[in-house]
Scaffold this motif. Structure first.
Motif, PDB file in Angstrom:
ATOM      1  N   SER A  56       0.724  -0.716   0.190  1.00 57.13           N
ATOM      2  CA  SER A  56      -0.258  -0.060   0.376  1.00 57.13           C
ATOM      3  C   SER A  56       0.639   0.846  -0.154  1.00 57.13           C
ATOM      4  CB  SER A  56      -1.118  -0.006   0.822  1.00 57.13           C
ATOM      5  OG  SER A  56       0.308   0.132   1.943  1.00 57.13           O
ATOM      6  N   ALA A  57       0.268   2.140  -0.178  1.00 62.15           N
ATOM      7  CA  ALA A  57       1.192   3.759  -0.213  1.00 62.15           C
ATOM      8  C   ALA A  57       1.411   3.800   0.968  1.00 62.15           C
ATOM      9  CB  ALA A  57       0.022   5.046  -0.287  1.00 62.15           C
ATOM     10  N   GLU A  58       1.392   3.576   2.394  1.00 66.24           N
ATOM     11  CA  GLU A  58       1.803   3.718   3.281  1.00 66.24           C
ATOM     12  C   GLU A  58       3.417   2.746   3.282  1.00 66.24           C
ATOM     13  OE1 GLU A  58       0.119   0.228   6.624  1.00 66.24           O
ATOM     14  OE2 GLU A  58      -1.155   2.412   6.638  1.00 66.24           O
ATOM     15  N   ASP A  59       3.022   2.006   2.356  1.00 63.07           N
ATOM     16  CA  ASP A  59       4.531   0.993   2.286  1.00 63.07           C
ATOM     17  C   ASP A  59       5.612   1.594   1.954  1.00 63.07           C
ATOM     18  OD1 ASP A  59       3.655  -1.330   4.424  1.00 63.07           O
ATOM     19  OD2 ASP A  59       1.850  -2.153   2.195  1.00 63.07           O
ATOM     20  N   ALA A  60       5.694   2.783   1.480  1.00 63.03           N
ATOM     21  CA  ALA A  60       6.347   3.617   0.077  1.00 63.03           C
ATOM     22  C   ALA A  60       7.267   3.369   0.716  1.00 63.03           C
ATOM     23  CB  ALA A  60       6.146   3.722  -0.371  1.00 63.03           C
ATOM     24  N   PRO A  61       7.567   3.975   1.622  1.00 64.86           N
ATOM     25  CA  PRO A  61       8.956   4.902   3.019  1.00 64.86           C
ATOM     26  C   PRO A  61       9.890   2.850   2.958  1.00 64.86           C
ATOM     27  CG  PRO A  61       6.985   6.218   3.572  1.00 64.86           C
ATOM     28  CD  PRO A  61       6.172   4.620   2.977  1.00 64.86           C
ATOM     29  N   LEU A  62       9.169   2.228   3.619  1.00 60.00           N
ATOM     30  CA  LEU A  62      10.425   1.112   3.447  1.00 60.00           C
ATOM     31  C   LEU A  62       9.966   1.116   2.405  1.00 60.00           C
ATOM     32  CD1 LEU A  62      11.062  -1.283   5.046  1.00 60.00           C
ATOM     33  CD2 LEU A  62       8.442  -1.909   5.154  1.00 60.00           C
ATOM     34  N   LEU A  63      10.263   0.865   1.314  1.00 61.40           N
ATOM     35  CA  LEU A  63      10.514  -0.405  -0.069  1.00 61.40           C
ATOM     36  C   LEU A  63      11.199   0.671  -0.251  1.00 61.40           C
ATOM     37  CD1 LEU A  63       7.117  -1.939  -2.053  1.00 61.40           C
ATOM     38  CD2 LEU A  63       8.536  -2.800  -0.344  1.00 61.40           C
ATOM     39  N   GLY A  64      11.144   2.190  -0.086  1.00 60.81           N
ATOM     40  CA  GLY A  64      12.150   2.836  -0.656  1.00 60.81           C
ATOM     41  C   GLY A  64      13.750   3.062   0.174  1.00 60.81           C
ATOM     42  N   ARG A  65      13.338   3.018   1.197  1.00 60.86           N
ATOM     43  CA  ARG A  65      14.565   2.199   2.379  1.00 60.86           C
ATOM     44  C   ARG A  65      15.031   0.756   1.719  1.00 60.86           C
ATOM     45  NH1 ARG A  65      14.080   0.885   7.247  1.00 60.86           N
ATOM     46  NH2 ARG A  65      16.672   0.941   7.656  1.00 60.86           N
ATOM     47  N   MET A  66      14.735  -0.184   1.594  1.00 57.77           N
ATOM     48  CA  MET A  66      14.747  -1.159   1.179  1.00 57.77           C
ATOM     49  C   MET A  66      15.747  -1.198  -0.506  1.00 57.77           C
ATOM     50  SD  MET A  66      12.195  -3.811   2.200  1.00 57.77           S
ATOM     51  CE  MET A  66      12.797  -5.074   1.571  1.00 57.77           C
ATOM     52  N   LEU A  67      15.194  -0.710  -0.790  1.00 60.12           N
ATOM     53  CA  LEU A  67      15.776  -0.430  -2.321  1.00 60.12           C
ATOM     54  C   LEU A  67      17.292   0.954  -2.606  1.00 60.12           C
ATOM     55  CD1 LEU A  67      12.708   0.057  -4.937  1.00 60.12           C
ATOM     56  CD2 LEU A  67      14.851  -2.044  -5.089  1.00 60.12           C
ATOM     57  N   ALA A  68      16.785   1.509  -1.596  1.00 58.87           N
ATOM     58  CA  ALA A  68      18.602   2.806  -1.329  1.00 58.87           C
ATOM     59  C   ALA A  68      19.830   1.221  -0.887  1.00 58.87           C
ATOM     60  CB  ALA A  68      18.234   3.668  -0.688  1.00 58.87           C
ATOM     61  N   LEU A  69      18.495   0.929   0.066  1.00 60.22           N
ATOM     62  CA  LEU A  69      19.827  -0.266   0.558  1.00 60.22           C
ATOM     63  C   LEU A  69      20.934  -0.868  -0.096  1.00 60.22           C
ATOM     64  CD1 LEU A  69      21.720  -0.604   3.745  1.00 60.22           C
ATOM     65  CD2 LEU A  69      18.915  -2.363   4.263  1.00 60.22           C
ATOM     66  N   ALA A  70      19.840  -1.762  -0.965  1.00 58.06           N
ATOM     67  CA  ALA A  70      20.510  -2.498  -2.002  1.00 58.06           C
ATOM     68  C   ALA A  70      21.655  -2.524  -2.371  1.00 58.06           C
ATOM     69  CB  ALA A  70      19.501  -3.014  -2.785  1.00 58.06           C
ATOM     70  N   PRO A  71      22.142  -0.988  -2.285  1.00 56.07           N
ATOM     71  CA  PRO A  71      23.256  -1.145  -3.838  1.00 56.07           C
ATOM     72  C   PRO A  71      24.383  -1.241  -2.669  1.00 56.07           C
ATOM     73  CG  PRO A  71      22.207   0.608  -4.360  1.00 56.07           C
ATOM     74  CD  PRO A  71      21.153  -0.075  -2.851  1.00 56.07           C
ATOM     75  N   LYS A  72      24.067  -1.130  -1.131  1.00 54.56           N
ATOM     76  CA  LYS A  72      25.095  -0.585  -0.301  1.00 54.56           C
ATOM     77  C   LYS A  72      25.752  -2.748   0.453  1.00 54.56           C
ATOM     78  CE  LYS A  72      26.648   0.358   4.422  1.00 54.56           C
ATOM     79  NZ  LYS A  72      26.003  -0.590   5.100  1.00 54.56           N
ATOM     80  N   LEU A  73      24.804  -3.306   0.186  1.00 57.18           N
ATOM     81  CA  LEU A  73      24.242  -4.515   0.814  1.00 57.18           C
ATOM     82  C   LEU A  73      25.580  -5.393  -0.357  1.00 57.18           C
ATOM     83  CD1 LEU A  73      21.741  -5.218   2.866  1.00 57.18           C
ATOM     84  CD2 LEU A  73      23.507  -4.391   3.635  1.00 57.18           C
ATOM     85  N   ALA A  74      25.057  -5.266  -2.013  1.00 57.05           N
ATOM     86  CA  ALA A  74      25.708  -5.749  -2.968  1.00 57.05           C
ATOM     87  C   ALA A  74      26.905  -5.655  -3.183  1.00 57.05           C
ATOM     88  CB  ALA A  74      24.614  -5.066  -4.007  1.00 57.05           C
ATOM     89  N   LEU A  75      27.724  -4.305  -2.829  1.00 58.39           N
ATOM     90  CA  LEU A  75      29.055  -4.110  -2.695  1.00 58.39           C
ATOM     91  C   LEU A  75      29.714  -4.966  -1.703  1.00 58.39           C
ATOM     92  CD1 LEU A  75      28.581  -0.505  -3.831  1.00 58.39           C
ATOM     93  CD2 LEU A  75      30.013  -2.115  -5.116  1.00 58.39           C
ATOM     94  N   GLU A  76      28.619  -5.137  -0.022  1.00 52.06           N
ATOM     95  CA  GLU A  76      29.476  -5.461   0.673  1.00 52.06           C
ATOM     96  C   GLU A  76      29.686  -6.643   0.445  1.00 52.06           C
ATOM     97  OE1 GLU A  76      26.854  -4.341   4.046  1.00 52.06           O
ATOM     98  OE2 GLU A  76      27.766  -2.282   4.169  1.00 52.06           O
ATOM     99  N   GLN A  77      28.192  -7.690  -0.199  1.00 51.24           N
ATOM    100  CA  GLN A  77      28.967  -8.837   0.094  1.00 51.24           C
ATOM    101  C   GLN A  77      29.625  -9.577  -1.546  1.00 51.24           C
ATOM    102  OE1 GLN A  77      27.187 -11.253   2.285  1.00 51.24           O
ATOM    103  NE2 GLN A  77      27.371  -9.103   3.170  1.00 51.24           N
ATOM    104  N   GLY A  78      29.862  -8.456  -2.277  1.00 49.01           N
ATOM    105  CA  GLY A  78      31.004  -8.674  -2.896  1.00 49.01           C
ATOM    106  C   GLY A  78      31.183  -8.110  -4.689  1.00 49.01           C
ATOM    107  N   CYS A  79      29.979  -7.525  -4.949  1.00 49.58           N
ATOM    108  CA  CYS A  79      29.717  -7.238  -6.054  1.00 49.58           C
ATOM    109  C   CYS A  79      30.374  -6.143  -6.810  1.00 49.58           C
ATOM    110  CB  CYS A  79      27.826  -6.672  -6.243  1.00 49.58           C
ATOM    111  SG  CYS A  79      26.816  -7.859  -5.824  1.00 49.58           S
ATOM    112  N   ASN A  80      31.084  -6.289  -8.334  1.00 49.86           N
ATOM    113  CA  ASN A  80      31.597  -5.435  -8.305  1.00 49.86           C
ATOM    114  C   ASN A  80      30.913  -3.815  -8.542  1.00 49.86           C
ATOM    115  OD1 ASN A  80      33.849  -7.235  -8.147  1.00 49.86           O
ATOM    116  ND2 ASN A  80      33.355  -7.652  -9.986  1.00 49.86           N
TER     117      ASN A  80
END
Length: 118
Positions: A56-80
């Motif tokens: 729902s619309a109330e979940d938008a901030p949470l999903l945004g945080r998850m997508l913004a966090l994905a690049p940081k975690l991907a690099l930490e886990q070994g992605c180039n």
């Protein structure tokens, strides 16, 4: 907020072991038990949401945080790093979309190619 019968809710609560990548008050990330790439982890909201179709619309901030966090975690886990490196973020939704566990989750997949598409 939690479904006691949901596999991912139980993982997020620590009732089922996992190889944790990240945790905060709203998000839990852990390695996929059947990785499809050299780097393959899942990001879930701790709040039980069955699928992207139930967001729902109330979940938008949470999903945004998850997508913004994905690049940081991907690099930490070994992605180039981008642009030569990279990763995929995949959200399977519903049975026809390939969703096997009905708790919203983002697959973050990357690492040196070749690896299976999926």
């Amino acid at each position: 907020m939690h479904d006691p019968n949901c596999l991912f809710c139980r993982i997020a609560k620590g009732e089922i072991p996992s190889r944790k990548v990240y945790e905060d008050e709203e998000v839990f990330a852990f390695h996929d038990i059947h990785p499809g790439a050299p780097v393959h982890f899942l990001m879930i909201p701790k709040k039980h949401v069955a699928s992207l179709a139930q967001v729902s619309a109330e979940d938008a901030p949470l999903l945004g945080r998850m997508l913004a966090l994905a690049p940081k975690l991907a690099l930490e886990q070994g992605c180039n790093p981008y642009p030569e490196g990279g990763y995929r973020v995949v959200v399977n939704t519903g049975t026809e979309g390939g969703q096997e566990v009905h708790h919203l989750h983002l697959h973050v997949m990357g690492g040196p190619r070749p690896w299976l598409k999926g």
